[in-house]
Write a protein that holds these residues in place. Structure first.
Motif, PDB file in Angstrom:
ATOM      1  N   TRP A  19       0.896  -1.141  -0.077  1.00  0.00           N
ATOM      2  CA  TRP A  19       0.179  -0.073  -0.128  1.00  0.00           C
ATOM      3  C   TRP A  19       0.319   0.850  -0.042  1.00  0.00           C
ATOM      4  O   TRP A  19       0.819   1.603  -0.514  1.00  0.00           O
ATOM      5  CB  TRP A  19      -1.125   0.096   1.479  1.00  0.00           C
ATOM      6  CG  TRP A  19      -1.734  -1.485   1.488  1.00  0.00           C
ATOM      7  CD1 TRP A  19      -2.556  -1.561  -0.238  1.00  0.00           C
ATOM      8  CD2 TRP A  19      -2.166  -1.540   2.140  1.00  0.00           C
ATOM      9  NE1 TRP A  19      -3.592  -2.667   0.347  1.00  0.00           N
ATOM     10  CE2 TRP A  19      -3.129  -2.943   1.840  1.00  0.00           C
ATOM     11  CE3 TRP A  19      -2.640  -1.416   3.876  1.00  0.00           C
ATOM     12  CZ2 TRP A  19      -3.846  -3.972   2.574  1.00  0.00           C
ATOM     13  CZ3 TRP A  19      -3.199  -1.978   4.163  1.00  0.00           C
ATOM     14  CH2 TRP A  19      -4.270  -3.013   3.760  1.00  0.00           C
ATOM     15  N   LEU A  20       2.112   1.112   1.165  1.00  0.00           N
ATOM     16  CA  LEU A  20       2.375   2.331   0.867  1.00  0.00           C
ATOM     17  C   LEU A  20       4.009   2.353  -0.969  1.00  0.00           C
ATOM     18  O   LEU A  20       3.360   3.434  -1.479  1.00  0.00           O
ATOM     19  CB  LEU A  20       4.091   2.599   1.838  1.00  0.00           C
ATOM     20  CG  LEU A  20       3.370   2.312   3.215  1.00  0.00           C
ATOM     21  CD1 LEU A  20       4.799   1.948   4.255  1.00  0.00           C
ATOM     22  CD2 LEU A  20       2.785   3.413   3.029  1.00  0.00           C
ATOM     23  N   ALA A  21       3.730   1.423  -1.720  1.00  0.00           N
ATOM     24  CA  ALA A  21       3.943   1.600  -2.571  1.00  0.00           C
ATOM     25  C   ALA A  21       3.467   2.332  -3.735  1.00  0.00           C
ATOM     26  O   ALA A  21       3.524   3.440  -4.913  1.00  0.00           O
ATOM     27  CB  ALA A  21       5.037   0.075  -3.210  1.00  0.00           C
ATOM     28  N   LEU A  22       2.091   1.719  -3.823  1.00  0.00           N
ATOM     29  CA  LEU A  22       1.274   2.256  -4.215  1.00  0.00           C
ATOM     30  C   LEU A  22       0.457   2.803  -4.450  1.00  0.00           C
ATOM     31  O   LEU A  22      -0.251   4.105  -4.129  1.00  0.00           O
ATOM     32  CB  LEU A  22       0.367   0.698  -4.742  1.00  0.00           C
ATOM     33  CG  LEU A  22       0.448  -0.540  -4.695  1.00  0.00           C
ATOM     34  CD1 LEU A  22      -0.726  -1.273  -5.212  1.00  0.00           C
ATOM     35  CD2 LEU A  22       0.682  -0.279  -7.068  1.00  0.00           C
ATOM     36  N   GLY A  23       0.482   3.796  -3.425  1.00  0.00           N
ATOM     37  CA  GLY A  23      -0.445   5.019  -2.484  1.00  0.00           C
ATOM     38  C   GLY A  23      -0.964   4.272  -0.767  1.00  0.00           C
ATOM     39  O   GLY A  23      -1.022   3.962  -1.293  1.00  0.00           O
ATOM     40  N   PRO A  25      -4.772   4.670   0.663  1.00  0.00           N
ATOM     41  CA  PRO A  25      -5.931   4.298   0.378  1.00  0.00           C
ATOM     42  C   PRO A  25      -6.534   5.960  -0.050  1.00  0.00           C
ATOM     43  O   PRO A  25      -6.543   6.921   0.002  1.00  0.00           O
ATOM     44  CB  PRO A  25      -6.452   3.905   1.206  1.00  0.00           C
ATOM     45  CG  PRO A  25      -5.248   3.376   2.313  1.00  0.00           C
ATOM     46  CD  PRO A  25      -4.409   3.974   2.286  1.00  0.00           C
ATOM     47  N   ALA A  26      -7.140   5.471  -1.185  1.00  0.00           N
ATOM     48  CA  ALA A  26      -7.759   7.208  -1.870  1.00  0.00           C
ATOM     49  C   ALA A  26      -9.316   7.265  -1.083  1.00  0.00           C
ATOM     50  O   ALA A  26      -9.822   6.725  -0.536  1.00  0.00           O
ATOM     51  CB  ALA A  26      -8.250   7.202  -3.163  1.00  0.00           C
ATOM     52  N   PRO A  27      -9.244   8.873  -0.920  1.00  0.00           N
ATOM     53  CA  PRO A  27     -10.546   8.871  -0.489  1.00  0.00           C
ATOM     54  C   PRO A  27     -11.567   8.739  -1.387  1.00  0.00           C
ATOM     55  O   PRO A  27     -11.540   8.209  -2.279  1.00  0.00           O
ATOM     56  CB  PRO A  27     -10.417  11.095  -0.099  1.00  0.00           C
ATOM     57  CG  PRO A  27      -9.261  10.211  -1.467  1.00  0.00           C
ATOM     58  CD  PRO A  27      -8.822   9.615  -1.158  1.00  0.00           C
ATOM     59  N   ALA A  28     -12.954   8.264  -0.895  1.00  0.00           N
ATOM     60  CA  ALA A  28     -14.135   8.012  -1.603  1.00  0.00           C
ATOM     61  C   ALA A  28     -14.367   9.130  -2.751  1.00  0.00           C
ATOM     62  O   ALA A  28     -14.109  10.163  -2.399  1.00  0.00           O
ATOM     63  CB  ALA A  28     -15.605   7.607  -0.903  1.00  0.00           C
ATOM     64  N   VAL A 282      -8.237   0.097  -7.937  1.00  0.00           N
ATOM     65  CA  VAL A 282      -9.308   0.297  -9.005  1.00  0.00           C
ATOM     66  C   VAL A 282      -9.352   1.970  -8.828  1.00  0.00           C
ATOM     67  O   VAL A 282      -8.849   2.874  -7.986  1.00  0.00           O
ATOM     68  CB  VAL A 282     -10.512  -0.080  -8.684  1.00  0.00           C
ATOM     69  CG1 VAL A 282     -12.026   0.174  -9.276  1.00  0.00           C
ATOM     70  CG2 VAL A 282     -10.436  -1.483  -8.409  1.00  0.00           C
ATOM     71  N   VAL A 283      -8.337   2.488 -10.199  1.00  0.00           N
ATOM     72  CA  VAL A 283      -8.511   3.367 -10.059  1.00  0.00           C
ATOM     73  C   VAL A 283      -8.627   4.097 -11.697  1.00  0.00           C
ATOM     74  O   VAL A 283      -8.726   3.507 -12.031  1.00  0.00           O
ATOM     75  CB  VAL A 283      -6.342   3.919  -9.700  1.00  0.00           C
ATOM     76  CG1 VAL A 283      -6.023   3.884  -8.461  1.00  0.00           C
ATOM     77  CG2 VAL A 283      -5.598   3.657 -10.528  1.00  0.00           C
ATOM     78  N   ALA A 289      -4.311   5.118  -5.382  1.00  0.00           N
ATOM     79  CA  ALA A 289      -3.978   3.385  -5.776  1.00  0.00           C
ATOM     80  C   ALA A 289      -4.931   3.619  -4.231  1.00  0.00           C
ATOM     81  O   ALA A 289      -4.722   4.074  -3.387  1.00  0.00           O
ATOM     82  CB  ALA A 289      -3.547   2.455  -6.260  1.00  0.00           C
ATOM     83  N   THR A 290      -5.296   2.322  -4.330  1.00  0.00           N
ATOM     84  CA  THR A 290      -6.304   1.758  -3.248  1.00  0.00           C
ATOM     85  C   THR A 290      -7.144   0.470  -2.665  1.00  0.00           C
ATOM     86  O   THR A 290      -6.860  -0.502  -4.504  1.00  0.00           O
ATOM     87  CB  THR A 290      -7.653   2.285  -2.700  1.00  0.00           C
ATOM     88  OG1 THR A 290      -8.111   2.036  -1.465  1.00  0.00           O
ATOM     89  CG2 THR A 290      -8.826   2.303  -4.074  1.00  0.00           C
TER      90      THR A 290
END
Length: 664
Positions: A19-23, A25-28, A282-283, A289-290
Motif C-alpha cells: 500500500w505504501l508503494a502504491l499509495g 488508500p484514496a478517499p471515496a 481500482v483507479v 491507488a487503493t
C-alpha cells in the motif's frame, strides 16, 4: 464482500508495504445518489465460492466482480490490479486489466494461479535475491576507525535480500514434488541465510560510531566479525541455491503447496495460514491507488478432529433485559472450528458452547458450511438482568482458542460531572454567564450506558436554567448548557437518570463582578529567591486572589494580568511582552497563578509585583506591590582537614626516624 479477519503478521506487513508503494488508500470518489462503486473478489471451485481447496490442487481459480458507475449510471472504466500473496507474504501472482465501459450490470474478470506459477516465482526470488545478498555483502569493505550510516544502509540492503531469498527457499520446500536431496540443500541455504540475517541485525542494532570524541574500537571489531560471517554465509547459501535449482529445473504440473501448519500467536491462540487474494487498485487516471477487497483461502485436507476455534461476536455490546430503551439483548456468536492443521473441520462435527454470563441457545450444535466457508458453528447469547463481560468459548478442545468477548451493559449506576481535563467537583460561574455541563453515565461495571438514556438536570435556589433540562446519552456522555442566574449564590446542580439510583451533585457558586484583588505567594514557596543554588529555590509562584463584593471567589477563567515594576530582575515563565514584565493567567477557584523566576540582573535587589483584573479597574496598586527579594548565592567557608603522619622512631631505626605506613 468478504474480508477475512485473521491475516498473519507477515501478510499484514507485506500488505502495508504494497500500500505504501502504491499509495495510501484514496478517499471515496465524489458520488451522487445514483453512483455505484463496488468491487469484490472471491475464490471459486466448480463455479462456487470456496475457501478450502483439496491437497492435490494444481490451479486455484478466482473471480473479480465490479460494478462502477458514475452519477449518470453509466459504467466507468477503471484499471484493476489483482495480486495473490502466499502464507509468508510473497506475491505469487499479479495481473492488471482495464474494465470495459460497455458492460451491462456487473462485469467479471477471471484469474487463476497454479503451483507451477508459484514455483517459478520462488525460483526467481531465491536465485536473484541470494545473488544480490552475496554480491552486496562482498562489496562492503571492513570498517577501519568508524562505522558510518552508509555502511549500515549497505548491511540493511543485504539483510533485506537475504530475507527474501530465505522465504523463497523455505516455500520451495513445501512442494511435495521436490526431491528430499534438493530439500536438504534448500534447508541448508535457509539456515545460512538466517545466520546472515541475524548478524546483519546485530550490526544495524549497534548503530553507527563516529571516532570524534568516542572510542569506536569495539564497534569496529564487532562490525568486521559479523561482516565476515555475513559474507561467508551468503556465499554458501548462494552456492546451495544454485545447485538446488539445477536439480528441479524440469519439474512441472506441481500442486499448490499445502497450508496444513497450525500457527499460534503470543497468546497461544490459533492463527490460520492462508493465501490472500487482493484487489490492490481500482483507479481512474491520476488518482491514488487503493485496496478494495480481500479473500483468504487454504489448501489441504480437513479432518473431523476439533482442536481449536476462533470465535467472533456481533454485536460485541448488548444490554440487560431491564434496559428497555434499546432492543439489543442478543449477540450472534460464530465459531470457526479448526483441526490440528488449522484447517476448518468437516461438516457434522459436534460443538459445545459455554459462557461466563447470559444464556446460550443452542449450547450444542454441529459444524456446517456456508458460502464457501467451512467448520462453522453458531449460537445466540441472550442477556439476562446481570451486567458484566461475557466470555463465550467452545468446550472440549485440546488447544487454546480465541474466545468471543461480549459486554453486557446494565442500567445507569454512576454519573460523574467532568470537563475536558477530567472529573469536575465544583464550579464558579459569573452571574448571567453560560457554560456547558457534561456528565459521564456508566453501569455497575463502568461501561457506558445505552445511547438514549435520559439524564435530567436541576439546580437549587433557582440559581440558573438549563437548555435543555433533559438530555439523552450518546457514547456514555450527556451535555446541556447552564445559564447562571442574576444573583450571587451558592447552589447545587443535580444530574440524575429517572428510575435509577444514578445521581451526581456539583457544587456551584454564582459569583458577582470582581471587586477585590490581593497578592500572595503559593504555600511552601517564599518571597525570597536565591540565584545559582541547589538548596534554595530561584523561583516562586505568585497568586492573585480575586473576589466579588460579597467575598465569593470570582468565576473560573477570569483573566488576571501580573506586572513587574522593572525589567531584568526576574521573568515570568510565559511572558506576553518582549521584556518579560507582563503575563496573564486565568482564575481557578478564584485564584490565578504565575511562575516568577529570578535572573542574574536582580541579584541583591527586590522586585515589585502588582496585578489587575483584565478589563476592569480592579488592581493591586504599586504601594501595595508584593515585594520579592532576590539574593546572590550564599557564601560558604571551606575547611580542608590537616593530614597527619605518625612518625616512628626508636631503637633499631637507622638514619633517624622513619614514617609509619598509613593506617588502612
Amino acid at each position: 464482500m468478504r474480508v477475512a479477519a485473521f491475516a498473519t503478521l507477515a501478510l499484514g506487513l507485506v500488505l502495508a508495504a504494497l500500500w505504501l508503494a502504491l499509495g495510501a488508500p484514496a478517499p471515496a470518489l465524489a458520488v451522487g445518489p445514483s453512483q455505484v462503486d463496488d468491487v469484490t473478489i472471491r475464490m471459486v471451485r466448480n463455479g462456487q465460492p470456496e475457501s478450502v481447496f483439496p491437497s492435490d490442487t494444481k490451479t486455484v481459480n478466482g473471480v473479480v466482480t465490479y460494478n462502477i458507475r458514475g452519477n449518470d449510471n453509466t459504467p466507468i472504466a477503471r484499471r484493476t490490479t489483482i495480486s495473490v500473496l502466499d502464507p509468508v507474504g510473497l506475491e505469487v501472482y499479479s495481473e492488471t486489466f482495464q474494465t470495459d465501459t460497455s458492460y451491462v450490470g456487473s462485469a467479471t474478470k477471471s484469474f487463476s494461479v497454479s503451483g507451477d506459477q508459484m514455483m517459478t516465482v520462488y525460483r526467481t526470488i531465491a536465485a536473484s535475491q541470494s545473488q544480490t545478498a552475496q554480491s552486496s555483502a562482498q562489496a562492503i569493505a571492513p570498517a577501519t576507525t568508524s562505522v558510518t550510516n552508509a555502511m549500515l544502509t549497505s548491511v540493511s540492503a543485504v539483510q533485506y535480500a537475504a530475507t527474501q531469498a530465505r522465504l523463497a527457499t523455505e516455500r520451495m520446500q513445501t512442494f511435495s514434488e521436490v526431491p528430499n536431496a534438493t530439500k536438504t540443500l534448500l534447508a541448508q541455504a535457509s539456515s545460512d541465510l538466517q545466520t546472515a540475517i541475524n548478524r546483519a541485525d546485530a550490526i544495524v542494532s549497534a548503530g553507527a560510531c563516529n571516532p570524534a570524541g568516542q572510542d569506536c574500537s569495539s564497534k569496529v571489531t564487532s562490525f568486521n566479525q559479523n561482516l565476515q560471517t555475513i559474507q561467508q554465509k551468503t556465499q554458501s547459501a548462494q552456492t546451495a541455491i544454485t545447485q538446488a535449482l539445477s536439480q528441479i529445473s524440469g519439474l512441472s504440473n506441481l500442486s499448490v503447496p499445502l497450508t496444513n501448519q497450525c500457527l499460534y500467536n503470543a497468546q497461544n491462540q490459533p492463527v490460520q495460514q492462508t493465501y490472500t487474494s487482493v484487489v490492490l487498485q481500482v483507479v481512474p487516471p491520476s488518482t491514488t491507488a487503493t485496496r478494495r477487497d480481500t479473500w483468504e483461502w487454504q489448501v489441504g485436507d480437513p479432518s473431523a478432529f476439533a482442536q481449536s476455534a476462533i470465535l467472533t461476536a456481533a454485536p460485541s455490546t448488548i444490554y440487560t433485559q431491564d434496559v428497555t430503551i434499546v432492543p439489543t439483548h442478543t449477540s450472534q456468536i460464530r465459531a470457526t472450528v479448526l483441526d490440528p492443521q488449522c484447517l476448518p473441520v468437516l461438516d457434522g462435527v459436534n460443538v459445545n458452547f459455554a459462557t461466563t454470563l447470559g444464556t446460550l441457545t443452542p449450547t450444542s450444535t454441529t459444524t456446517s458450511s456456508s458460502g464457501g466457508l467451512h467448520g462453522l458453528a453458531s449460537t445466540t447469547l441472550q442477556a439476562g438482568n446481570q451486567a458484566g463481560n461475557a466470555v463465550v468459548t467452545v468446550t472440549g478442545l485440546s488447544a487454546n482458542q480465541t474466545a468471543a468477548q461480549v459486554a453486557i451493559v446494565g442500567p445507569a449506576r454512576t454519573i460523574t460531572f467532568q470537563t475536558g481535563s477530567g472529573q469536575q467537583t465544583s464550579l464558579i460561574i459569573q452571574r448571567g454567564a453560560q457554560t456547558q455541563i457534561e456528565v459521564r453515565v456508566v453501569d455497575v461495571n463502568n461501561n457506558p450506558v445505552a445511547d438514549g438514556t435520559v439524564v435530567q438536570f436541576s439546580v437549587t435556589n433557582g440559581a440558573g436554567t438549563f437548555n435543555p433540562p433533559s438530555v439523552t446519552v450518546f457514547d456514555g456522555i450527556a451535555r446541556t448548557m447552564f445559564t447562571a442566574g442574576s444573583n450571587s449564590a451558592n447552589a447545587t446542580i443535580t444530574a440524575q437518570v429517572p428510575g435509577t439510583t444514578a445521581q451526581a451533585l456539583l457544587q456551584i457558586t454564582i459569583a458577582g463582578d470582581p471587586a477585590n484583588i490581593q497578592l500572595r505567594v503559593q504555600d511552601t514557596y517564599s518571597t525570597t529567591l536565591y540565584l545559582n543554588t541547589s538548596d534554595q529555590s530561584p523561583y516562586t509562584f505568585v497568586e492573585a486572589v480575586v473576589k466579588d463584593a460579597q467575598g465569593n471567589p470570582v468565576a473560573d477563567g477570569t483573566m488576571v494580568e501580573f506586572i513587574l515594576d522593572a525589567a531584568g530582575k526576574a521573568v515570568w515563565d510565559h511572558p506576553t511582552d518582549s521584556q518579560g514584565i507582563v503575563t496573564q493567567a486565568p482564575t481557578t477557584g478564584g485564584v490565578a497563578r504565575a511562575k516568577l523566576t529570578a535572573t542574574p540582573g536582580g541579584a541583591n535587589t527586590t522586585v515589585g509585583v502588582i496585578a489587575r483584573v483584565v478589563g476592569t479597574n480592579i488592581i493591586v496598586p504599586p504601594f501595595n506591590a508584593l515585594q520579592i527579594t532576590i539574593k546572590a548565592p550564599k557564601a560558604y567557608n571551606i575547611y580542608l582537614p590537616a593530614i597527619f603522619r605518625i612518625v616512628q622512631c626508636g631503637r633499631g631505626i637507622t638514619g633517624g626516624c622513619a614514617p609509619r605506613p598509613p593506617l588502612e
